[in-house]
Design a protein around this motif. Sequence first.
Motif, PDB file in Angstrom:
ATOM      1  N   LEU A 121       0.823  -1.202   0.000  1.00  0.00           N
ATOM      2  CA  LEU A 121       0.000   0.000   0.000  1.00  0.00           C
ATOM      3  C   LEU A 121       0.862   1.258   0.000  1.00  0.00           C
ATOM      4  O   LEU A 121       0.493   2.269  -0.585  1.00  0.00           O
ATOM      5  CB  LEU A 121      -0.942  -0.013   1.203  1.00  0.00           C
ATOM      6  N   VAL A 122       1.999   1.211   0.666  1.00  0.00           N
ATOM      7  CA  VAL A 122       2.949   2.337   0.631  1.00  0.00           C
ATOM      8  C   VAL A 122       3.767   2.291  -0.658  1.00  0.00           C
ATOM      9  O   VAL A 122       3.976   3.283  -1.327  1.00  0.00           O
ATOM     10  CB  VAL A 122       3.862   2.314   1.870  1.00  0.00           C
ATOM     11  N   ASN A 123       4.267   1.094  -0.982  1.00  0.00           N
ATOM     12  CA  ASN A 123       4.951   0.862  -2.256  1.00  0.00           C
ATOM     13  C   ASN A 123       6.231   1.678  -2.391  1.00  0.00           C
ATOM     14  O   ASN A 123       6.466   2.353  -3.402  1.00  0.00           O
ATOM     15  CB  ASN A 123       4.010   1.141  -3.436  1.00  0.00           C
ATOM     16  N   ALA A 124       7.092   1.596  -1.379  1.00  0.00           N
ATOM     17  CA  ALA A 124       8.384   2.285  -1.429  1.00  0.00           C
ATOM     18  C   ALA A 124       9.318   1.587  -2.416  1.00  0.00           C
ATOM     19  O   ALA A 124       9.319   0.356  -2.525  1.00  0.00           O
ATOM     20  CB  ALA A 124       9.018   2.301  -0.044  1.00  0.00           C
ATOM     21  N   SER A 125      10.115   2.351  -3.124  1.00  0.00           N
ATOM     22  CA  SER A 125      11.006   1.791  -4.142  1.00  0.00           C
ATOM     23  C   SER A 125      12.054   0.870  -3.537  1.00  0.00           C
ATOM     24  O   SER A 125      12.543  -0.045  -4.208  1.00  0.00           O
ATOM     25  CB  SER A 125      11.687   2.914  -4.918  1.00  0.00           C
ATOM     26  N   TYR A 126      12.411   1.090  -2.269  1.00  0.00           N
ATOM     27  CA  TYR A 126      13.447   0.271  -1.635  1.00  0.00           C
ATOM     28  C   TYR A 126      12.886  -1.006  -1.004  1.00  0.00           C
ATOM     29  O   TYR A 126      13.643  -1.864  -0.539  1.00  0.00           O
ATOM     30  CB  TYR A 126      14.191   1.074  -0.561  1.00  0.00           C
ATOM     31  N   ALA A 127      11.566  -1.155  -0.970  1.00  0.00           N
ATOM     32  CA  ALA A 127      10.950  -2.283  -0.273  1.00  0.00           C
ATOM     33  C   ALA A 127      10.920  -3.531  -1.148  1.00  0.00           C
ATOM     34  O   ALA A 127      10.605  -3.464  -2.335  1.00  0.00           O
ATOM     35  CB  ALA A 127       9.533  -1.929   0.164  1.00  0.00           C
ATOM     36  N   SER A 128      11.237  -4.652  -0.536  1.00  0.00           N
ATOM     37  CA  SER A 128      11.145  -5.939  -1.222  1.00  0.00           C
ATOM     38  C   SER A 128      10.819  -7.009  -0.195  1.00  0.00           C
ATOM     39  O   SER A 128      11.206  -6.901   0.971  1.00  0.00           O
ATOM     40  CB  SER A 128      12.462  -6.285  -1.930  1.00  0.00           C
TER      41      SER A 128
END
Length: 338
Positions: free
Chosen positions: A246-253
Amino acid sequence: MIICMVFGFTQVVWAQKPVHIQSRDFFETDSLLQVRLTSDFTTLQRHRTSDSFYVGTIELVQQKQAILQEKVLVRNRGKMRREICFPPPIMIDFKAINDTGTLRKLGKLKLVSSCADDDYSNQLLIREYLVYKIYELFTPLSFRSRLINISYEDDKKQKFSKPRYAFLLEDVDDMAKRNGYRETESRFSTPLTDRKAATLFFIFQYMIGNTDWAIPLNRNLKMVYRKELPNSAPVPVPYDFDYSGLVNASYASPSEILPITNVRERYYMGFERSQEEIIDALAIFRKNKMAIYETIEACPYLASDGKKDMINYLESFFRMIEQWDDVVEAFITNARKS
């Protein structure tokens, strides 16, 4: 309905009112606070892994004038964002060196700040802030948050950074106390937690696409139990949602051990429940659907494309729970058995 507001704005009349600064009502309003924080950020940045506290000064600002100034202690905190953000996430202790201050009763609060002062980072921060507001719709056993617009000053350089969005999180003891609970730092296997509360927790994490949690490790959650029933089953209270879809940060995996490759893919990590338990839990989500969308739409700090993306992502969840075969497959057939 929870609404993001500026200086006490209401949904109908967007007019400026005085800022609430008393600790007793600090989390009772969504008005945006303008904040300046001064400390030794050069040292904090250089020693990211250190948990040492440094003296700082916090100022609350209205119409470019400081209306409250107090001494505080600050230190680095966090894990992933401690490594990639400037400044790193911070813990603020309002009480340790402040015997009479207005905000001393806030105790120690986590400050969640955007990783940089660019628009993309600010928008991610607002999205995460809204996840906390959404969870408040489901249960009072949730962390309240207060949105601020903060600028940082290094006490050696005497120069403020460009303002950025951030939010302060309610202290866990205060959250527990207002609900008649207490925190426990003991670790519990997931089946030992309160069954109804854990089911809500599981499905909420699935709805927002978050797999960055673990009950047995107390990872990104706090455990609380009823104050008058010390042997009662504990309740997990989640926090730290920046790795959610839902936040969808580019660094998140997602973790490499999970069968998904992107945080936008939902993966249910909850334990198996009966059909009746799932039906009861999903009724709570359906009941709150429009309030969730209204919370997102009413926030003036999130860009329109961000609102659309968040609502579309949530809408895919609400469409899915209307398909009983999909519900059984996700929450029962493929749920964890042990």
